[in-house]
Scaffold this active site. Structure first.
Site, PDB file in Angstrom:
ATOM      1  CB  CYS A   1      -0.905   0.019   1.228  1.00 29.04           C
ATOM      2  SG  CYS A   1      -1.923  -1.444   1.377  1.00 29.04           S
TER       3      CYS A   1
ATOM      4  CG  HIS B   1      -2.736   3.418   2.985  1.00 36.66           C
ATOM      5  ND1 HIS B   1      -3.395   3.188   1.802  1.00 36.66           N
ATOM      6  CD2 HIS B   1      -2.711   2.234   3.653  1.00 36.66           C
ATOM      7  CE1 HIS B   1      -3.751   1.919   1.756  1.00 36.66           C
ATOM      8  NE2 HIS B   1      -3.364   1.317   2.863  1.00 36.66           N
TER       9      HIS B   1
ATOM     10  CG  ASN C   1      -6.408  -0.671   2.106  1.00 33.64           C
ATOM     11  OD1 ASN C   1      -5.831  -0.150   1.166  1.00 33.64           O
ATOM     12  ND2 ASN C   1      -5.783  -1.222   3.135  1.00 33.64           N
TER      13      ASN C   1
HETATM   14  O1  UT7 Z   1      -3.122  -1.204   4.007  1.00 34.92           O
HETATM   15  C1  UT7 Z   1      -2.568  -2.128   4.860  1.00 34.92           C
HETATM   16  C2  UT7 Z   1      -3.523  -3.253   4.980  1.00 34.92           C
HETATM   17  N1  UT7 Z   1      -4.027  -3.545   6.266  1.00 34.92           N
HETATM   18  C3  UT7 Z   1      -4.769  -2.774   7.043  1.00 34.92           C
HETATM   19  O2  UT7 Z   1      -4.889  -1.644   6.820  1.00 34.92           O
HETATM   20  C4  UT7 Z   1      -5.422  -3.366   8.250  1.00 34.92           C
HETATM   21  C5  UT7 Z   1      -5.017  -2.754   9.531  1.00 34.92           C
HETATM   22  N2  UT7 Z   1      -5.834  -3.294  10.594  1.00 34.92           N
HETATM   23  C6  UT7 Z   1      -7.116  -2.916  10.822  1.00 34.92           C
HETATM   24  O3  UT7 Z   1      -7.628  -2.058  10.140  1.00 34.92           O
HETATM   25  C7  UT7 Z   1      -7.846  -3.529  11.982  1.00 34.92           C
HETATM   26  O4  UT7 Z   1      -6.942  -4.275  12.766  1.00 34.92           O
HETATM   27  C8  UT7 Z   1      -9.036  -4.443  11.547  1.00 34.92           C
HETATM   28  C9  UT7 Z   1     -10.125  -3.591  10.940  1.00 34.92           C
HETATM   29  C10 UT7 Z   1      -8.545  -5.460  10.534  1.00 34.92           C
HETATM   30  C11 UT7 Z   1      -9.579  -5.150  12.766  1.00 34.92           C
HETATM   31  O5  UT7 Z   1      -9.951  -4.232  13.749  1.00 34.92           O
HETATM   32  P1  UT7 Z   1      -9.456  -4.440  15.253  1.00 34.92           P
HETATM   33  O6  UT7 Z   1     -10.071  -3.395  16.045  1.00 34.92           O
HETATM   34  O7  UT7 Z   1      -7.956  -4.470  15.206  1.00 34.92           O
HETATM   35  O8  UT7 Z   1     -10.089  -5.843  15.608  1.00 34.92           O
HETATM   36  P2  UT7 Z   1      -9.334  -7.136  16.119  1.00 34.92           P
HETATM   37  O9  UT7 Z   1      -8.287  -7.597  15.164  1.00 34.92           O
HETATM   38  O10 UT7 Z   1      -8.924  -6.883  17.515  1.00 34.92           O
HETATM   39  O11 UT7 Z   1     -10.482  -8.207  16.084  1.00 34.92           O
HETATM   40  C12 UT7 Z   1     -11.596  -8.094  16.902  1.00 34.92           C
HETATM   41  C13 UT7 Z   1     -12.582  -9.212  16.581  1.00 34.92           C
HETATM   42  C14 UT7 Z   1     -11.967 -10.587  16.392  1.00 34.92           C
HETATM   43  O12 UT7 Z   1     -12.809 -11.511  17.025  1.00 34.92           O
HETATM   44  P3  UT7 Z   1     -12.375 -12.191  18.422  1.00 34.92           P
HETATM   45  O13 UT7 Z   1     -11.130 -12.965  18.096  1.00 34.92           O
HETATM   46  O14 UT7 Z   1     -12.148 -11.072  19.368  1.00 34.92           O
HETATM   47  O15 UT7 Z   1     -13.557 -13.057  18.776  1.00 34.92           O
HETATM   48  C15 UT7 Z   1     -12.090 -10.822  14.910  1.00 34.92           C
HETATM   49  O16 UT7 Z   1     -12.241 -12.181  14.580  1.00 34.92           O
HETATM   50  O17 UT7 Z   1     -13.277  -8.912  15.396  1.00 34.92           O
HETATM   51  C16 UT7 Z   1     -13.347 -10.088  14.599  1.00 34.92           C
HETATM   52  N3  UT7 Z   1     -13.494  -9.713  13.204  1.00 34.92           N
HETATM   53  C17 UT7 Z   1     -14.685  -9.458  12.640  1.00 34.92           C
HETATM   54  N4  UT7 Z   1     -15.937  -9.443  13.143  1.00 34.92           N
HETATM   55  C18 UT7 Z   1     -16.943  -9.122  12.321  1.00 34.92           C
HETATM   56  C19 UT7 Z   1     -12.529  -9.583  12.258  1.00 34.92           C
HETATM   57  N5  UT7 Z   1     -13.085  -9.235  11.097  1.00 34.92           N
HETATM   58  C20 UT7 Z   1     -14.422  -9.151  11.305  1.00 34.92           C
HETATM   59  C21 UT7 Z   1     -15.514  -8.828  10.481  1.00 34.92           C
HETATM   60  N6  UT7 Z   1     -16.741  -8.815  11.016  1.00 34.92           N
HETATM   61  N7  UT7 Z   1     -15.358  -8.504   9.182  1.00 34.92           N
END
Ligand code: UT7
Length: 382
Positions: A114, A254, A284
């Site tokens: 990215c 970004h 994204n």
């Molecule tokens: O350009 C570079 C590419 N990458 C990125 O930009 C991603 C950077 N990261 C993020 O934007 C965030 O970390 C996410 C949006 C991916 C996740 O948000 P978070 O606040 O960091 O959530 P988390 O990883 O702490 O996950 C919380 C929960 C998890 O469940 P458990 O394990 O706590 O039960 C995930 O499994 O949210 C769950 N989860 C979802 N729930 C509903 C993950 N994806 C989803 C989803 N819908 N789509």
């Protein structure tokens, strides 16, 4: 004489199909509320099956050339950033060069996730400032939908397709690209990757069965890295440009997650109105996100002549980069009667198509008459 590098043309292309959060509610265990609150994303675009990264790139490039008032034949170099190339090789930049009819241009691809567009812009600026090139087309294009696993809720809701392009031009006017900061930490490569399809894990029935040709990401770790990397790179680029945070009129970060953008903005002491955000509409777009956002910021009048603008990105690699620039005079697309634009675009495209056909025909003729060189001239000069 000091040569500076100014953005004199810009363009974007977003595929027509819109995927809403509700669409993903039907596919995986997710909700509109989760996606909105955790990322800020409301919708994203998906390319038509007949579209691919080069076709998105070409459309953005035509618009950028149009704004710059250049014909493809005046382009010296095409630098295309992508992680979703048309082929492993040849590079997508070559496909774009041929489609545009930019036959005098050198071309190459750049893969920095990215962060790629900001990397490419910095490289292009240095190549212009060194005097090697005059008109460089810098493109960020991505068809993420081709490498997304639509059964993986951790990734499929986040990304979208699209392309943006700028024309960077040598100038004697001060300003333009003032400073750039590029960084990398390869030890974090496993946090965000497409594991198979390269030489380490070539395609096999097993790689397909384990869905290793799709994006895999440890979102939480990338999230933490992103805020630190964006904050640090921004500070360094601003300082290198001899500016202070208060001098920056607009930051175009970004567009991965609105929470990342606001956290980095807070670390920098920047109020939300000086951060450009459009992630809600496109998700994204990886390397396409910053050039698309730049185009939209210009369309919305958020950038004025002489404004200081900061572009800052993070991504796979892991990588990060920031570019501080001072915008030139041109902030709007010149008011030109629609028919003049249409005639010019048509003429450019026709010329590109005819040159391409002529070149291909020439190659066929050369295959039949190997004693001739590429110009149809006898090899011994006769
Ligand atoms: O350009 C570079 C590419 N990458 C990125 O930009 C991603 C950077 N990261 C993020 O934007 C965030 O970390 C996410 C949006 C991916 C996740 O948000 P978070 O606040 O960091 O959530 P988390 O990883 O702490 O996950 C919380 C929960 C998890 O469940 P458990 O394990 O706590 O039960 C995930 O499994 O949210 C769950 N989860 C979802 N729930 C509903 C993950 N994806 C989803 C989803 N819908 N789509």
């Amino acid at each position: 004489m000091t040569i500076s590098a100014h953005i004199v043309g810009w363009g974007k292309y977003l595929p027509k199909e819109v995927l809403t959060n509700e669409y993903f509610e039907r596919l995986v265990d997710t909700s509109d509320d989760w996606i909105r609150s955790r990322t800020g994303i409301l919708e994203r675009r998906r390319a038509h099956p007949k579209e691919h990264t080069s076709s998105l790139a070409v459309k953005a490039a035509w618009s950028a050339l149009e704004v710059a008032g250049l014909s493809p034949r005046q382009v010296d170099l095409i630098l295309l950033s992508t992680i979703t190339p048309d082929y492993i090789f040849p590079g997508t930049a070559y496909v774009v060069q041929d489609a545009l009819g930019a036959f005098h241009a050198a071309a190459f691809d750049l893969n920095a996730g990215c962060t790629g567009f900001v990397y490419a812009l910095a490289v292009a600026a240095d190549m212009i400032k060194s005097g090697s090139y005059r008109n460089v087309l810098v493109i960020g294009a991505e068809t993420m939908s081709r490498i997304l696993d639509y059964s993986d809720r951790n990734t499929c809701v986040l990304f979208g397709d699209g392309a943006g392009a700028v024309v960077l031009q040598a100038s004697e006017q001060p300003g333009g690209i003032l400073a750039s900061v590029l960084g990398a930490d390869g030890s974090g490569g496993g946090l965000l990757q497409q594991p198979a399809g390269g030489t380490r894990h070539p395609a096999t029935p097993e790689t397909i069965e384990h869905r290793l040709h799709f994006v895999k990401m440890n979102g939480n770790e990338v999230y933490k890295f992103a805020i630190n990397a964006m904050t640090k790179a921004s500070k360094e680029a601003i300082q290198k440009a001899g500016l202070a945070i208060d001098d920056i009129d607009l930051v175009i970060p970004h567009q991965a997650n609105v929470r990342i953008i606001h956290s980095a903005g807070k670390n920098l002491g920047l109020p939300p109105e000086r951060l450009y955000v459009n992630v809600e509409r496109y998700g994204n777009i990886s390397t396409g996100s910053i050039p698309v956002a730049l185009c939209e910021a210009l369309e919305e009048g958020r950038i004025q002549a002489n404004d200081h603008v900061l572009l800052v990105a993070f991504g796979a690699g892991l990588s990060w980069a920031a570019v501080a620039l001072q915008w030139g005079d041109k902030t709007t697309v010149a008011e030109r009667p629609w028919w003049k634009t249409a005639v010019r675009t048509l003429r450019n495209r026709q010329a590109a198509a005819m040159q391409s056909v002529a070149k291909r025909a020439g190659r066929k003729i050369d295959a039949w008459w190997p004693h001739r060189n590429g110009n149809g001239v006898e090899k011994n000069g006769e």
